[in-house]
Design an enzyme around this catalytic site. Structure first.
Site, short mmCIF file in Angstrom:
data_model
loop_
_atom_site.label_atom_id
_atom_site.label_comp_id
_atom_site.label_asym_id
_atom_site.label_seq_id
_atom_site.Cartn_x
_atom_site.Cartn_y
_atom_site.Cartn_z
N CYS A 113 -9.89 -24.86 -2.11
CA CYS A 113 -10.60 -25.49 -3.24
C CYS A 113 -11.81 -24.67 -3.69
O CYS A 113 -12.41 -24.98 -4.72
CB CYS A 113 -11.04 -26.90 -2.85
SG CYS A 113 -9.67 -27.94 -2.32
N HIS A 239 -17.12 -29.22 -6.50
CA HIS A 239 -15.68 -29.46 -6.38
C HIS A 239 -15.44 -30.97 -6.37
O HIS A 239 -16.13 -31.71 -5.67
CB HIS A 239 -15.17 -28.80 -5.10
CG HIS A 239 -13.80 -29.24 -4.72
ND1 HIS A 239 -12.76 -29.27 -5.62
CD2 HIS A 239 -13.29 -29.68 -3.53
CE1 HIS A 239 -11.68 -29.71 -5.01
NE2 HIS A 239 -11.97 -29.97 -3.75
N ASN A 269 -8.19 -34.85 -7.12
CA ASN A 269 -8.66 -33.57 -6.61
C ASN A 269 -7.67 -32.49 -7.02
O ASN A 269 -6.53 -32.50 -6.57
CB ASN A 269 -8.77 -33.68 -5.08
CG ASN A 269 -9.18 -32.40 -4.40
OD1 ASN A 269 -9.17 -31.34 -5.01
ND2 ASN A 269 -9.53 -32.50 -3.14
N1 ACO Z 1 -4.50 -46.80 1.07
C1 ACO Z 1 -4.78 -47.78 1.93
N2 ACO Z 1 -5.16 -47.55 3.19
C2 ACO Z 1 -5.26 -46.29 3.60
C3 ACO Z 1 -4.99 -45.20 2.75
C4 ACO Z 1 -4.58 -45.51 1.43
N3 ACO Z 1 -4.30 -44.55 0.53
N4 ACO Z 1 -5.19 -44.07 3.43
C5 ACO Z 1 -5.57 -44.40 4.65
N5 ACO Z 1 -5.62 -45.74 4.77
C6 ACO Z 1 -5.97 -46.55 5.91
C7 ACO Z 1 -5.74 -45.84 7.24
O1 ACO Z 1 -4.40 -45.94 7.61
C8 ACO Z 1 -6.66 -46.60 8.14
O2 ACO Z 1 -6.04 -47.80 8.52
P1 ACO Z 1 -6.18 -48.36 10.02
O3 ACO Z 1 -7.66 -48.62 10.17
O4 ACO Z 1 -5.35 -49.59 9.97
O5 ACO Z 1 -5.68 -47.28 10.90
C9 ACO Z 1 -7.83 -46.96 7.25
O6 ACO Z 1 -7.36 -46.81 5.89
C10 ACO Z 1 -9.03 -46.09 7.44
O7 ACO Z 1 -8.58 -44.74 7.48
P2 ACO Z 1 -9.60 -43.59 7.55
O8 ACO Z 1 -8.87 -42.27 7.49
O9 ACO Z 1 -10.54 -43.84 8.70
O10 ACO Z 1 -10.33 -43.83 6.17
P3 ACO Z 1 -11.69 -43.29 5.73
O11 ACO Z 1 -12.65 -44.39 5.52
O12 ACO Z 1 -12.14 -42.12 6.55
O13 ACO Z 1 -11.31 -42.74 4.30
C11 ACO Z 1 -10.81 -40.65 3.24
C12 ACO Z 1 -10.31 -41.72 4.17
C13 ACO Z 1 -11.03 -41.23 1.86
C14 ACO Z 1 -9.77 -39.55 3.15
C15 ACO Z 1 -12.15 -40.13 3.84
O14 ACO Z 1 -11.98 -39.68 5.15
C16 ACO Z 1 -12.72 -39.05 3.03
O15 ACO Z 1 -13.33 -39.28 2.02
N6 ACO Z 1 -12.53 -37.80 3.50
C17 ACO Z 1 -12.75 -36.64 2.73
C18 ACO Z 1 -11.44 -36.04 2.50
C19 ACO Z 1 -11.23 -35.56 1.12
O16 ACO Z 1 -11.85 -35.93 0.16
N7 ACO Z 1 -10.32 -34.63 1.04
C20 ACO Z 1 -10.04 -34.05 -0.20
C21 ACO Z 1 -9.19 -32.89 -0.01
S1 ACO Z 1 -9.90 -31.66 0.85
C22 ACO Z 1 -10.83 -30.76 -0.17
O17 ACO Z 1 -10.78 -30.87 -1.35
C23 ACO Z 1 -11.66 -29.73 0.43
#
Ligand code: ACO
Length: 312
Positions: A113, A239, A269
């Site tokens: 990215c 980004h 993204n």
């Molecule tokens: N819809 C509903 N529930 C979901 C989804 C979804 N799309 N995805 C995950 N969940 C659930 C999980 O299964 C989990 O359920 P559980 O508690 O029953 O096991 C729960 O939500 C929490 O999951 P986490 O992974 O702990 O969720 P978190 O609060 O960390 O949010 C997220 C996930 C949004 C990805 C967060 O970690 C984040 O913002 N990370 C940054 C990652 C990112 O933005 N990446 C972009 C690409 S990389 C880049 O561009 C460099």
């Protein structure tokens, strides 16, 4: 030292819009979950268009707006981690479509990215070695091709699109840039294309922790090196991965959130395309005025990070 000047910008996204509600019919998710966790409301997915089609669309628009002829382009780079082919590069196919002459280096660059930021420094170097006045830099991704549509934790985050810029060198123009990398495959990796293997793998919380540290750290370094303060900067264009990442980074930097341009709501993204798409939207909307200071900050797979501070 010569800095880069943005002469013009362009963008191209596939017309097919996939809303969060559409995603909830594919995987067990909801509009509410996606919006509150990421700020994303919809994304564009290709529906027959190739990545090169998107790159050419964005590049053509930027070239037309700049009124630059193909013979004036001295380097053409496509930043991407989802090229149409391993070879030839997307950039060579853009060259063919636009009629850029044969004495011009055209190649793809993969820095996840952060690709557009890596591209800026790359074309700045190559332009200064050559004799032609302009560079064509494109960030282009077709992430829908590598999404695992059974993995709700990744497939809701990404979209397709391309953003392009025509850039020139200017003596004495404000230009500060930094690039970094830290070899790591556990946090974020993308398998090669292919129906069985194509997928993005991500440790979401690992990415979050990395990103909320990388953005303020890049910003502070750029300010320190340029002798400027945050008040001197009109726009921060990060980004567009995730709203929560940007909000946390803004707090850590003690920067008003209004300084950060955000459009992930409409595109998701788009990896290396996210910053040039954002710049083009801002340019088109008249938000970017000549003389304003802009700071772009990227972070992504590699891990990689980078920033550029310049005057529009
Ligand atoms: N819809 C509903 N529930 C979901 C989804 C979804 N799309 N995805 C995950 N969940 C659930 C999980 O299964 C989990 O359920 P559980 O508690 O029953 O096991 C729960 O939500 C929490 O999951 P986490 O992974 O702990 O969720 P978190 O609060 O960390 O949010 C997220 C996930 C949004 C990805 C967060 O970690 C984040 O913002 N990370 C940054 C990652 C990112 O933005 N990446 C972009 C690409 S990389 C880049 O561009 C460099």
């Amino acid at each position: 030292m010569k800095g880069l000047k943005f002469i013009s910008t362009g963008r191209c996204v596939p017309p097919k819009i996939v809303t969060n509600d559409d995603m909830s019919r594919i995987v067990d998710t909801s509009d509410e979950w996606i919006r509150t966790r990421t700020g994303i409301a919809q994304r564009h997915f290709s529906d027959g268009e190739s990545a090169v089609d998107l790159a050419v669309g964005a590049a053509r628009q930027a070239m037309e707006r700049a009124q630059v002829r193909p013979e004036e382009i001295g380097v053409c780079v496509v930043a991407t981690c989802t090229p149409d082919h391993a070879a030839p590069s997307d950039a060579c196919l853009v060259q063919a479509a636009l009629g850029i002459p044969e004495d011009v280096p055209c190649f793809d660059l993969n820095a996840g990215c952060t690709g557009f930021l890596y591209g800026l420094e790359t074309v700045r170097g190559l332009l200064s070695l050559g004799s032609k006045p302009y560079a064509l830099l494109i960030g282009c991704e077709q992430l829908s091709r590598v999404l695992d549509m059974t993995d709700r934790s990744t497939c809701v985050l990404f979209g397709d699109g391309a953003g392009a810029a025509v850039l020139g060198l200017e003596e004495g123009a404000l230009w500060e840039a930094l690039l970094g990398s830290r070899g790591n495959w556990e946090i974020l990796w993308v398998n090669g294309p292919g129906p069985e293997t194509a997928a993005i793998h991500m440790d979401g919380q690992g990415v979050y922790r990395f990103a909320v540290e990388a953005i303020p750290s890049c910003a502070r370094t750029l300010l320190e090196r340029s002798g400027l303060t945050l008040d001197d900067v009109d726009w921060i264009v990060p980004h567009q991965a995730n709203r929560r990442i940007i909000e946390t980074a803004a707090k850590r930097l003690h920067a008003p959130i209004e300084k950060f341009y955000q459009n992930m709501e409409r595109y998701g993204n788009t990896s290396a395309a996210s910053i040039p798409i954002a710049l083009d939207e801002m340019n088109e909307a008249g938000l970017l005025k000549r003389g304003q200071r802009v700071m772009c900050i990227g972070f992504g797979a590699g891990l990689t990070w980078g920033g550029a501070l310049f005057q529009w």
